[in-house]
Design a protein around this motif. Sequence first.
Motif, PDB file in Angstrom:
ATOM      1  N   VAL A 188       0.843  -1.188   0.000  1.00  0.00           N
ATOM      2  CA  VAL A 188       0.000   0.000   0.000  1.00  0.00           C
ATOM      3  C   VAL A 188       0.882   1.242   0.000  1.00  0.00           C
ATOM      4  N   LYS A 189       0.448   2.268  -0.761  1.00  0.00           N
ATOM      5  CA  LYS A 189       1.147   3.556  -0.797  1.00  0.00           C
ATOM      6  C   LYS A 189       0.204   4.635  -0.297  1.00  0.00           C
ATOM      7  N   ILE A 190       0.724   5.526   0.548  1.00  0.00           N
ATOM      8  CA  ILE A 190      -0.065   6.631   1.076  1.00  0.00           C
ATOM      9  C   ILE A 190       0.633   7.926   0.682  1.00  0.00           C
ATOM     10  N   TYR A 191      -0.025   8.720  -0.152  1.00  0.00           N
ATOM     11  CA  TYR A 191       0.564   9.960  -0.652  1.00  0.00           C
ATOM     12  C   TYR A 191       0.238  11.127   0.253  1.00  0.00           C
ATOM     13  N   GLU A 192       1.098  12.154   0.202  1.00  0.00           N
ATOM     14  CA  GLU A 192       0.880  13.361   0.993  1.00  0.00           C
ATOM     15  C   GLU A 192      -0.131  14.281   0.324  1.00  0.00           C
ATOM     16  N   ASN A 193      -0.192  14.284  -1.020  1.00  0.00           N
ATOM     17  CA  ASN A 193      -1.180  15.112  -1.718  1.00  0.00           C
ATOM     18  C   ASN A 193      -1.589  14.449  -3.038  1.00  0.00           C
ATOM     19  N   ALA A 194      -2.777  14.821  -3.507  1.00  0.00           N
ATOM     20  CA  ALA A 194      -3.357  14.200  -4.701  1.00  0.00           C
ATOM     21  C   ALA A 194      -2.600  14.563  -5.972  1.00  0.00           C
ATOM     22  N   GLU A 195      -2.047  15.782  -6.044  1.00  0.00           N
ATOM     23  CA  GLU A 195      -1.322  16.195  -7.248  1.00  0.00           C
ATOM     24  C   GLU A 195      -0.114  15.299  -7.498  1.00  0.00           C
ATOM     25  N   ARG A 196       0.638  15.029  -6.447  1.00  0.00           N
ATOM     26  CA  ARG A 196       1.821  14.174  -6.593  1.00  0.00           C
ATOM     27  C   ARG A 196       1.420  12.749  -6.948  1.00  0.00           C
ATOM     28  N   MET A 197       0.326  12.280  -6.384  1.00  0.00           N
ATOM     29  CA  MET A 197      -0.155  10.933  -6.682  1.00  0.00           C
ATOM     30  C   MET A 197      -0.491  10.814  -8.170  1.00  0.00           C
ATOM     31  N   LYS A 198      -1.141  11.830  -8.746  1.00  0.00           N
ATOM     32  CA  LYS A 198      -1.511  11.781 -10.157  1.00  0.00           C
ATOM     33  C   LYS A 198      -0.294  11.874 -11.066  1.00  0.00           C
ATOM     34  N   GLN A 199       0.778  12.549 -10.620  1.00  0.00           N
ATOM     35  CA  GLN A 199       2.007  12.638 -11.411  1.00  0.00           C
ATOM     36  C   GLN A 199       2.749  11.313 -11.443  1.00  0.00           C
ATOM     37  N   VAL A 200       2.774  10.608 -10.321  1.00  0.00           N
ATOM     38  CA  VAL A 200       3.621   9.426 -10.161  1.00  0.00           C
ATOM     39  C   VAL A 200       2.940   8.136 -10.612  1.00  0.00           C
ATOM     40  N   GLU A 201       1.693   7.949 -10.233  1.00  0.00           N
ATOM     41  CA  GLU A 201       1.019   6.668 -10.470  1.00  0.00           C
ATOM     42  C   GLU A 201       0.565   6.513 -11.914  1.00  0.00           C
ATOM     43  N   ALA A 202       0.573   5.271 -12.383  1.00  0.00           N
ATOM     44  CA  ALA A 202       0.061   4.945 -13.712  1.00  0.00           C
ATOM     45  C   ALA A 202      -1.455   5.094 -13.724  1.00  0.00           C
ATOM     46  N   LYS A 203      -2.007   5.386 -14.891  1.00  0.00           N
ATOM     47  CA  LYS A 203      -3.453   5.631 -14.990  1.00  0.00           C
ATOM     48  C   LYS A 203      -4.268   4.400 -14.594  1.00  0.00           C
ATOM     49  N   TYR A 204      -3.806   3.199 -14.958  1.00  0.00           N
ATOM     50  CA  TYR A 204      -4.568   2.006 -14.620  1.00  0.00           C
ATOM     51  C   TYR A 204      -4.605   1.775 -13.112  1.00  0.00           C
ATOM     52  N   VAL A 205      -3.550   2.171 -12.408  1.00  0.00           N
ATOM     53  CA  VAL A 205      -3.523   2.025 -10.945  1.00  0.00           C
ATOM     54  C   VAL A 205      -4.506   3.014 -10.320  1.00  0.00           C
ATOM     55  N   LEU A 206      -4.530   4.237 -10.827  1.00  0.00           N
ATOM     56  CA  LEU A 206      -5.483   5.230 -10.319  1.00  0.00           C
ATOM     57  C   LEU A 206      -6.921   4.792 -10.578  1.00  0.00           C
ATOM     58  N   LYS A 207      -7.176   4.230 -11.762  1.00  0.00           N
ATOM     59  CA  LYS A 207      -8.519   3.764 -12.097  1.00  0.00           C
ATOM     60  C   LYS A 207      -8.920   2.590 -11.209  1.00  0.00           C
ATOM     61  N   ARG A 208      -7.998   1.682 -10.958  1.00  0.00           N
ATOM     62  CA  ARG A 208      -8.248   0.511 -10.125  1.00  0.00           C
ATOM     63  C   ARG A 208      -8.567   0.917  -8.684  1.00  0.00           C
ATOM     64  N   ASN A 209      -7.969   2.020  -8.216  1.00  0.00           N
ATOM     65  CA  ASN A 209      -8.143   2.467  -6.840  1.00  0.00           C
ATOM     66  C   ASN A 209      -9.127   3.624  -6.706  1.00  0.00           C
TER      67      ASN A 209
END
Length: 104
Positions: free
Chosen positions: A68-89
């Motif tokens: 599990v990964k816990i980000y400090e802010n949503a902007e950084r999460m969208k920059q780093v994570e792949a789109k399929y991972v964001l869609k899955r979560n």
Amino acid sequence: MDIKIIKEKNNAPLNRRELDLNIGFDGATPSRDQVKGKVAAMLNVPLELVIVQRMKNEFGRQAVSAYVKIYENAERMKQVEAKYVLKRNALPEAEEEAAEAPAE
């Protein structure tokens, strides 16, 4: 559902914490949403900043290993994570709203 943190790492360059978890459960294997909710409540972090990268069921046991990964802010999460991972979560409410928007 019983969650134990096996390993915790602070990844400063990516503004996130990374956790290896061992999850014990009774009955059916918990879903990603259930694990996200429990981790967010346990660590007192916003639900939308929690990403369940991997869940692996252990054969013959009522246990799951999860990363599990816990980000400090949503902007950084969208920059780093792949789109399929964001869609899955994605949160279930967000998926319903996205499905309704193009139909209108």
